[in-house]
Design a protein around this motif. Sequence first.
Motif, PDB file in Angstrom:
ATOM      1  N   VAL A 163       0.677  -1.271  -0.072  1.00  0.00           N
ATOM      2  CA  VAL A 163       0.152   0.086   0.163  1.00  0.00           C
ATOM      3  C   VAL A 163       0.864   1.136   0.069  1.00  0.00           C
ATOM      4  CG1 VAL A 163      -1.679   1.279   1.443  1.00  0.00           C
ATOM      5  CG2 VAL A 163      -2.015  -1.353   1.134  1.00  0.00           C
ATOM      6  N   GLU A 164       2.087   1.277   0.767  1.00  0.00           N
ATOM      7  CA  GLU A 164       2.848   2.481   0.911  1.00  0.00           C
ATOM      8  C   GLU A 164       3.409   2.636  -0.389  1.00  0.00           C
ATOM      9  OE1 GLU A 164       5.534   1.636   3.968  1.00  0.00           O
ATOM     10  OE2 GLU A 164       6.457   3.709   3.950  1.00  0.00           O
ATOM     11  N   ALA A 165       3.910   1.583  -1.059  1.00  0.00           N
ATOM     12  CA  ALA A 165       4.355   1.770  -2.450  1.00  0.00           C
ATOM     13  C   ALA A 165       3.622   2.272  -3.243  1.00  0.00           C
ATOM     14  CB  ALA A 165       5.273   0.544  -2.888  1.00  0.00           C
ATOM     15  N   ILE A 166       2.426   1.992  -3.472  1.00  0.00           N
ATOM     16  CA  ILE A 166       1.582   2.386  -4.473  1.00  0.00           C
ATOM     17  C   ILE A 166       1.226   3.967  -3.880  1.00  0.00           C
ATOM     18  CG2 ILE A 166      -0.900   2.434  -4.972  1.00  0.00           C
ATOM     19  CD1 ILE A 166      -0.524  -0.798  -4.837  1.00  0.00           C
ATOM     20  N   LEU A 167       1.144   4.253  -2.650  1.00  0.00           N
ATOM     21  CA  LEU A 167       0.861   5.550  -2.456  1.00  0.00           C
ATOM     22  C   LEU A 167       1.970   6.581  -2.686  1.00  0.00           C
ATOM     23  CD1 LEU A 167      -1.010   5.200   1.142  1.00  0.00           C
ATOM     24  CD2 LEU A 167      -1.941   6.030  -1.086  1.00  0.00           C
ATOM     25  N   ALA A 168       3.403   6.156  -2.605  1.00  0.00           N
ATOM     26  CA  ALA A 168       4.592   6.865  -2.775  1.00  0.00           C
ATOM     27  C   ALA A 168       4.459   7.181  -4.481  1.00  0.00           C
ATOM     28  CB  ALA A 168       5.566   6.063  -2.497  1.00  0.00           C
ATOM     29  N   ALA A 169       4.053   6.005  -5.227  1.00  0.00           N
ATOM     30  CA  ALA A 169       4.155   5.957  -6.687  1.00  0.00           C
ATOM     31  C   ALA A 169       3.106   7.130  -7.167  1.00  0.00           C
ATOM     32  CB  ALA A 169       3.817   4.947  -7.266  1.00  0.00           C
ATOM     33  N   ILE A 170       1.749   7.030  -6.434  1.00  0.00           N
ATOM     34  CA  ILE A 170       0.830   8.117  -6.790  1.00  0.00           C
ATOM     35  C   ILE A 170       1.351   9.380  -6.791  1.00  0.00           C
ATOM     36  CG2 ILE A 170      -1.279   9.037  -6.123  1.00  0.00           C
ATOM     37  CD1 ILE A 170      -2.408   6.215  -5.756  1.00  0.00           C
ATOM     38  N   ALA A 171       2.053   9.702  -5.485  1.00  0.00           N
ATOM     39  CA  ALA A 171       2.499  11.012  -5.009  1.00  0.00           C
ATOM     40  C   ALA A 171       3.651  11.526  -5.855  1.00  0.00           C
ATOM     41  CB  ALA A 171       2.915  11.194  -3.518  1.00  0.00           C
TER      42      ALA A 171
END
Length: 382
Positions: A77-85
Amino acid sequence: MPSSEPFGVYVHWPFCQAKCPYCDFNSHVRHGGIDEARFLDAYLTELAHFAARAPGRSVSSIFFGGGTPSLMQPRTVEAILAAIAAHWAVDGDAEITLEANPTSVEAEKFAGYAAAGVNRLSLGVQALDDASLKALGRLHTADEALAALRIAHKHFGRVSFDLIYAREGQSAEAWAQELTRALEHAGDHLSLYQLTIEDGTPFAARHAAGTLHVPGATKASALYLLTQELCEAAGLPAYEISNHARPGAESRHNLLYWRGHDYAGIGAGAHARITEGGAKRALSTIKSPESWLAQVEARGHGLTSDEALSTAETAEEYLLMALRLAEGMDLARLKALGGRALDEAQLNALEGDGLLARDGTRLKATQSGRLVLERLILELAA
Ligand SMILES: C[S@@+](CC[C@H](N)C(=O)[O-])C[C@H]1O[C@@H](n2cnc3c(N)ncnc32)[C@H](O)[C@@H]1O
Ligand code: SF4
């Protein structure tokens, strides 16, 4: 597309521990487990595809839906959120929701999701008694669900939960008691769904065979009205057919769909709406997780359809979605989207029947109208 308009990102996690017999969401059971790192790479690849097609937008909400996103590891989840940002500006107050099933194993991960940046949890409680949970094929007890809810409140500022009503043998009295209890445990948002018999599910087969009896239309309408009454009295009126919130606590991501704004959608079986060159496009990805994975690895996205909507289709979709909302539809927005003017005589007749109400430039379905919403929308869209 003005970058000030809300823009959402939907992330679909298509796996579940077991398939519930009523559910026709794109969810799959993989007893042998999955290669989560490989799926994560594919999510990041598909995200880059959407980012290239919707540049310059500001993300106002992110929603991890399923399936069962609480089977994801918090670091995924964290990696997906970082990529969105990394691809888009994310609003400082962006709503970041994750759908979770209330088993104890999943509740152990709530702290990890909060640390990853999730700020809203939506918990699938479904029922508050063990016999009903068993009949729904759920893997948790009512006590486990309430324990998960307590843990959720510790970690997230915003918590919602789902219940399904109009279940087999459920009387109005039993639902009133269950909902009253639910409201005692509720934060500022609840989703209350009437059980729908979905084609192709085990419930549909049992219903057709006459071994599953669910409330008929009259009883279901009475349960719906009872739901509205109890929730309103508790300060959580419906802002959409099945969604209740204290004013100001509505799910921004849900509102974005019903108000007809754009959103990216990644993962197997996700949908998206993106405005490109002034035209709204409807996109969807392959439903089978493994086929989606293979296509993303080969082509950079898992899209299986990617079509421009005509202005008439865009306006009709807005009408269809917005009439679900208590705030109704903005007639000026319908016009701006290129929708044809609605027939005055027809509007007057539906108002006269007490099904529609006009409020300035807004058109709303009344409580009676919401009971026959599908018919109402068909008449207006015809
Ligand atoms: C994507 S689903 C499930 C989220 C999560 N996996 C869970 O089961 O808790 C979102 C919600 O849809 C509702 N739902 C699914 N199938 C339904 C049906 N046939 N009738 C009514 N509600 C349904 C359930 O309340 C469920 O929590
Ligand atoms: S209701 Fe939730 S847990 Fe059950 S099959 Fe559907 S998505 Fe999976």
